[in-house]
Design a protein around this motif. Structure first.
Motif, PDB file in Angstrom:
ATOM      1  N   GLU A 111       0.821  -1.202   0.000  1.00 58.30           N
ATOM      2  CA  GLU A 111       0.000   0.000   0.000  1.00 58.30           C
ATOM      3  C   GLU A 111       0.860   1.258   0.000  1.00 58.30           C
ATOM      4  O   GLU A 111       0.475   2.298  -0.548  1.00 58.30           O
ATOM      5  CB  GLU A 111      -0.964   0.012   1.194  1.00 58.30           C
ATOM      6  N   ALA A 258     -11.893   7.711  -6.191  1.00 59.64           N
ATOM      7  CA  ALA A 258     -11.847   6.983  -4.924  1.00 59.64           C
ATOM      8  C   ALA A 258     -11.954   5.485  -5.156  1.00 59.64           C
ATOM      9  O   ALA A 258     -11.192   4.689  -4.571  1.00 59.64           O
ATOM     10  CB  ALA A 258     -12.970   7.460  -3.999  1.00 59.64           C
ATOM     11  N   VAL A 262      -8.911   2.858  -4.271  1.00 65.46           N
ATOM     12  CA  VAL A 262      -9.112   1.798  -3.272  1.00 65.46           C
ATOM     13  C   VAL A 262      -8.990   0.423  -3.911  1.00 65.46           C
ATOM     14  O   VAL A 262      -8.298  -0.459  -3.389  1.00 65.46           O
ATOM     15  CB  VAL A 262     -10.491   1.962  -2.590  1.00 65.46           C
ATOM     16  N   THR A 265      -5.377  -0.380  -4.819  1.00 60.65           N
ATOM     17  CA  THR A 265      -4.578  -0.735  -3.645  1.00 60.65           C
ATOM     18  C   THR A 265      -4.885  -2.142  -3.176  1.00 60.65           C
ATOM     19  O   THR A 265      -3.977  -2.933  -2.875  1.00 60.65           O
ATOM     20  CB  THR A 265      -4.845   0.266  -2.503  1.00 60.65           C
TER      21      THR A 265
END
Length: 274
Positions: A111, A258, A262, A265
């Motif tokens: 991450e 977004a 997300v 990741t």
């Protein structure tokens, strides 16, 4: 910050960044010329709305403040395409140059690597935005004078649009990194994203226009779900008739960014790297 610098160094050591830069300049010039001609058509009354609703939109677009916000954000359409591709390449280049394994061995927290790539993408986006905005601030006042319009630089709406333009560039960078994770091939990512951005935008606009004309009028408002339309809506100087509020465009683009960030990741944390 060291990881971000490392990602920027990787990008600088490839030829792709200056190739994209060379591509950006003529595309910017073409966009500026197109916006100039479009603004001239609006100012001279040559633009036809093709109906009462369309004419209301043309009348709103003809307002000096809306002409100014459009002109001072010239370069967004092709600029964010360059940002989208470069941000995706920040990810896909790892697999193209077979450095992904080394990167994740040196930095096991995946991450952190993705966040660094997001940071590098944002910096690239802001640099491209700064370049196009500087050119706009230098050239657009000359064009506004040729159109017999004031520069409008004293209007808060102009600076708000310029600021929201920066936000749009940043969000497209995040979207590019997320999509780069999904499309690991550098060539495939470049082709797919480029084609979907340019041709796909026109196709979706035609689809929504047909749905609006032959199914229901409310389909017209759904055009804001197309990312390019959403980012354009953010920049308008005033609320345009028949269009959703500016904040809807910002919300749609933030939502796409977004989700891409997300999902990108999570996929990177779970996917085997070889």
């Amino acid at each position: 910050m060291r990881l971000v610098n490392a990602e920027l160094f990787k990008l600088r050591t490839t030829a792709i960044w200056w190739i994209m830069g060379l591509i950006l300049l003529p595309l910017y010039a073409a966009s500026l010329g197109f916006n100039w001609l479009s603004s001239y058509a609006l100012v001279s009354g040559q633009a036809d709305g093709g109906g009462a609703d369309g004419q209301a939109q043309v009348d709103a677009a003809s307002l000096p403040i809306n002409i100014a916000t459009n002109m001072y954000t010239t370069g967004q359409y092709m600029g964010v395409l360059i940002v989208l591709l470069l941000s995706a390449i920040i990810v896909t280049s790892e697999f193209f140059h077979l450095t992904a394994t080394t990167t994740f061995l040196v930095t096991p927290r995946r991450e952190a690597v993705i966040l660094a790539k997001l940071g590098a993408g944002v910096i690239v986006a802001l640099l491209v935005w700064a370049l196009t905005t500087l050119l706009d601030l230098l050239l657009v006042p000359i064009i506004m004078d040729a159109l017999n319009l004031p520069t409008q630089l004293g209007e808060p709406a102009v600076w708000r649009s310029i600021g929201l333009n920066a936000l749009a560039f940043v969000l497209w960078a995040v979207l590019g990194v997320g999509l780069g994770v999904l499309i690991r091939s550098q060539l495939a990512a470049t082709l797919i994203l480029g084609i979907v951005y340019t041709i796909g935008t026109s196709v979706f606009q035609v689809i929504f226009a047909l749905l609006t004309n032959y199914v229901a009028q409310w389909f017209e408002n759904l055009q804001v779900l197309v990312p390019t339309t959403a980012s354009q809506l953010m920049l308008s100087g005033t609320e345009l008739p028949g269009n959703p509020p500016r904040w809807v465009g910002a919300a749609v683009l933030i939502g796409y960014a977004a989700v891409a960030g997300v999902v990108g990741t999570l996929i990177t944390k779970r996917r085997d790297i070889s």
